[in-house]
Scaffold this active site. Structure first.
Site, PDB file in Angstrom:
ATOM      1  CG  HIS A 220      17.513 -12.241 -64.542  1.00 53.42           C
ATOM      2  ND1 HIS A 220      17.460 -13.289 -63.856  1.00 53.42           N
ATOM      3  CD2 HIS A 220      17.115 -11.357 -63.796  1.00 53.42           C
ATOM      4  CE1 HIS A 220      16.828 -13.098 -62.686  1.00 53.42           C
ATOM      5  NE2 HIS A 220      16.666 -11.948 -62.543  1.00 53.42           N
TER       6      HIS A 220
ATOM      7  CG  ASP B 138      16.507 -19.935 -57.317  1.00 51.52           C
ATOM      8  OD1 ASP B 138      16.398 -20.188 -58.400  1.00 51.52           O
ATOM      9  OD2 ASP B 138      15.869 -18.937 -56.615  1.00 51.52           O
TER      10      ASP B 138
ATOM     11  CE  LYS C 228      18.485  -8.217 -61.833  1.00 53.02           C
ATOM     12  NZ  LYS C 228      17.162  -7.845 -61.852  1.00 53.02           N
TER      13      LYS C 228
ATOM     14  CD  GLU D 270      14.189 -13.133 -54.481  1.00 51.01           C
ATOM     15  OE1 GLU D 270      13.522 -12.888 -55.512  1.00 51.01           O
ATOM     16  OE2 GLU D 270      14.738 -14.233 -54.361  1.00 51.01           O
TER      17      GLU D 270
ATOM     18  CE  LYS E  89      12.862 -17.227 -53.939  1.00 54.35           C
ATOM     19  NZ  LYS E  89      12.723 -16.229 -55.315  1.00 54.35           N
TER      20      LYS E  89
ATOM     21  CG  HIS F  34      20.915 -14.537 -59.910  1.00 54.96           C
ATOM     22  ND1 HIS F  34      21.314 -14.616 -61.198  1.00 54.96           N
ATOM     23  CD2 HIS F  34      19.890 -14.881 -59.721  1.00 54.96           C
ATOM     24  CE1 HIS F  34      20.132 -15.046 -61.910  1.00 54.96           C
ATOM     25  NE2 HIS F  34      19.220 -15.220 -60.645  1.00 54.96           N
TER      26      HIS F  34
HETATM   27  C1  BG6 Z   1      15.774 -15.917 -60.226  1.00 54.16           C
HETATM   28  C2  BG6 Z   1      15.431 -16.998 -59.205  1.00 54.16           C
HETATM   29  O1  BG6 Z   1      16.974 -16.570 -61.096  1.00 54.16           O
HETATM   30  O2  BG6 Z   1      15.893 -14.670 -59.943  1.00 54.16           O
HETATM   31  C3  BG6 Z   1      14.226 -16.555 -58.395  1.00 54.16           C
HETATM   32  O3  BG6 Z   1      15.246 -18.193 -59.682  1.00 54.16           O
HETATM   33  C4  BG6 Z   1      14.411 -15.104 -58.016  1.00 54.16           C
HETATM   34  O4  BG6 Z   1      14.181 -17.366 -57.403  1.00 54.16           O
HETATM   35  C5  BG6 Z   1      14.975 -14.195 -59.096  1.00 54.16           C
HETATM   36  O5  BG6 Z   1      13.323 -14.574 -57.404  1.00 54.16           O
HETATM   37  C6  BG6 Z   1      15.317 -12.551 -58.780  1.00 54.16           C
HETATM   38  O6  BG6 Z   1      15.536 -12.063 -59.659  1.00 54.16           O
HETATM   39  P1  BG6 Z   1      15.151 -10.456 -59.447  1.00 54.16           P
HETATM   40  O7  BG6 Z   1      15.462  -9.968 -60.960  1.00 54.16           O
HETATM   41  O8  BG6 Z   1      13.972 -10.079 -59.338  1.00 54.16           O
HETATM   42  O9  BG6 Z   1      16.141 -10.012 -58.579  1.00 54.16           O
END
Ligand code: BG6
Length: 482
Positions: free
Chosen positions: A171, A228, A175, A209, A333, A233
């Site tokens: 995802h 993860d 963005k 995060e 995290k 990402h």
């Molecule tokens: C997800 C992870 O792919 O991305 C999560 O599994 C993480 O652990 C999330 O919190 C973060 O996405 P974003 O868009 O909030 O930065």
């Protein structure tokens, strides 16, 4: 308006469907993107009527949708599209009752389920003749948990679908700020000549995060920050920063260039691993004046778990452009704040004409991805004065949020629309996924062979001090989202 589609969401009652998919679809329906006969068919294991399901979705829209105006007309139109069907994916009868897809309408199968079900569902779709030339399948990361399992999933998907019918979601690629990297690099002439080891000292990619596990302890404890976040990402962002200019913006050209970067990632040196890899786990601490518990006390986390919730890496890219330039990646995290950014730090000037006592900061180009989106260039300037020559660092600041006309759509809107349109540019090709697992697997093998310390860090901090030290030893420092 888009062509008609039937969107089947496996895992229709799950978290992803409620938090992201249905709110994204609702917002696009409000913007009249969908034709009248497009349908959303949610599939789940629970027994439920259409009306009961619609009530759940109405409540999740109120909770998660960024738009508050759930007026009756728009909701009625949206809910008309929705239906719910109970399915046990192991039951042949349930699959048999699945209506065969209409060849003239796109049938999209969105697997918002645990990845362990991807293979089974894909095989069942094929066995029950539910795939035609107008079908697409969408799967979420993580695609597997290592190279072997990713290969197994990719092979199962490939048995039923052509590669251009398979949409592997990361995802972050949906963005705006991440896509903007392509614009910055390839729609401006001023950066390309200095975008290499000739002018760049190091590059930092941070995805911090300030949240913990959000009820996903079970999954997270088996996965950890490396798999993860980094496997997908962060490596995808690294590819967009480091890749060569693609011939054009089509999906294949961009993916070809990203793949070359993934194949050029140097293996982390076994004998020097502590200088290139820091693992951490959060302990108690406070974020925004709220006390956060330690990782080991989170629901779903195994007793004495050694899963990392933070990882910092120094990665080298073995190619002509990037030889000698470290890419520092970190993610975690429960960190001090939500902050995703890329810092391109340039080399020092070759000779200081202002004298040894005048400290010159290096130029930094900062690409802010979230929560604020922007581009900042730190420059040295002269401080106004009638005598002497004093220097001061000041930023050129482009706050992209101020220029967006559409407001902030969620990345799932963009990605879902691309699936419906049949445009795979922002999705990962199988060879990219497999190449990134090859690199990650090798690092995990090292972790298994060598006893790498798991450093505690306070919730609400920027990670373990060892991560600062890693850069400090090389006379560099993290920017920490200042
Ligand atoms: C997800 C992870 O792919 O991305 C999560 O599994 C993480 O652990 C999330 O919190 C973060 O996405 P974003 O868009 O909030 O930065």
């Amino acid at each position: 308006m888009l062509e008609s589609f039937n969107l089947y969401i496996f895992g229709g009652t799950g978290d992803l469907a409620q938090r992201k998919l249905l709110p994204a679809l609702y917002r696009q329906d409000l913007l009249s993107s969908f034709s009248k006969d497009s349908k959303i068919i949610a599939l789940g294991t629970k027994e439920m009527t259409n009306e009961e399901y619609k009530l759940i979705i109405r409540n999740s829209l109120l909770k998660y949708s960024k738009i508050c105006d759930l007026d009756n007309n728009s909701w009625d139109r949206f809910s008309e599209r929705i239906s719910y069907k109970k399915i046990n994916i192991k039951s042949e009868t349930d699959w048999f009752s699945f209506a065969k897809p209409n060849k003239s309408i796109g049938s999209i199968y969105y697997l918002a389920t645990p990845p362990s079900l991807y293979k089974e569902i894909s095989i069942a779709l094929q066995k029950n003749n539910l795939i035609n030339h107008n079908s697409r399948i969408v799967v979420e990361k993580p695609i597997g948990s290592d190279y072997a399992s990713a290969l197994e999933i990719n092979n199962a998907l490939a048995d039923g679908f052509n590669e251009n019918q398979i949409y592997r979601i990361d995802h972050y690629l949906g963005k705006e700020a991440v896509q903007n990297l392509l614009a910055l690099r390839f729609a401006n002439v001023i950066f390309e000549n200095i975008w290499s080891n000739s002018a760049i000292d190091n590059i930092q990619i941070t995805v911090a995060e300030n949240l913990s596990l959000e009820g996903r302890g079970d999954y997270y404890d088996k996965t950890g920050a490396l798999k993860d976040m980094v496997q997908n990402h962060l490596l995808q962002i690294l590819c967009l920063v480091a890749m060569e200019p693609p011939t054009d913006i089509t999906s294949e050209s961009v993916r070809d260039e990203k793949l070359k970067v993934l194949k050029s990632l140097a293996l982390i040196d076994k004998n020097n691993i502590n200088a290139s890899c820091i693992r951490g786990q959060y302990s108690e601490g406070s974020i925004d004046n709220t006390l956060k518990k330690r990782y080991l006390d989170e629901g779903g986390v195994g007793k004495g778990s050694a899963t990392e919730t933070f990882v910092a890496l120094k990665i080298m890219i073995d190619n002509w452009r990037w030889a000698g330039v470290p890419f520092y990646l970190r993610t975690g995290k429960n960190m001090a704040k939500k902050c995703s950014e890329i810092v391109i730090e340039f080399k020092s000037i070759p000779h200081n004409i202002f004298g040894k006592d005048k400290k010159l900061n290096t130029n930094q180009l900062i690409l802010k991805l979230q929560p604020d989106e922007g581009i900042q260039l730190k420059l040295m300037t002269k401080e106004p004065s009638v005598s002497g020559f004093n220097l001061k660092e000041l930023p050129l600041d482009l706050v992209l949020n101020e220029y967006h006309e559409l407001g902030h759509q969620d990345c799932y809107e963009r990605l879902l629309l691309d699936v419906i349109k049949g445009n795979p540019a922002l999705f990962m090709r199988r060879d990219e996924v497999e190449a990134s697992w090859v690199w990650i697997d090798r690092l995990v093998e090292l972790w298994d062979q060598i006893d790498i310390p798991l450093h505690e860090y306070l919730s609400g901090s920027w990670g373990p001090s060892a991560s600062d030290l890693m850069l400090d030893k090389e006379n560099r420092s993290w920017r920490n989202g200042k």
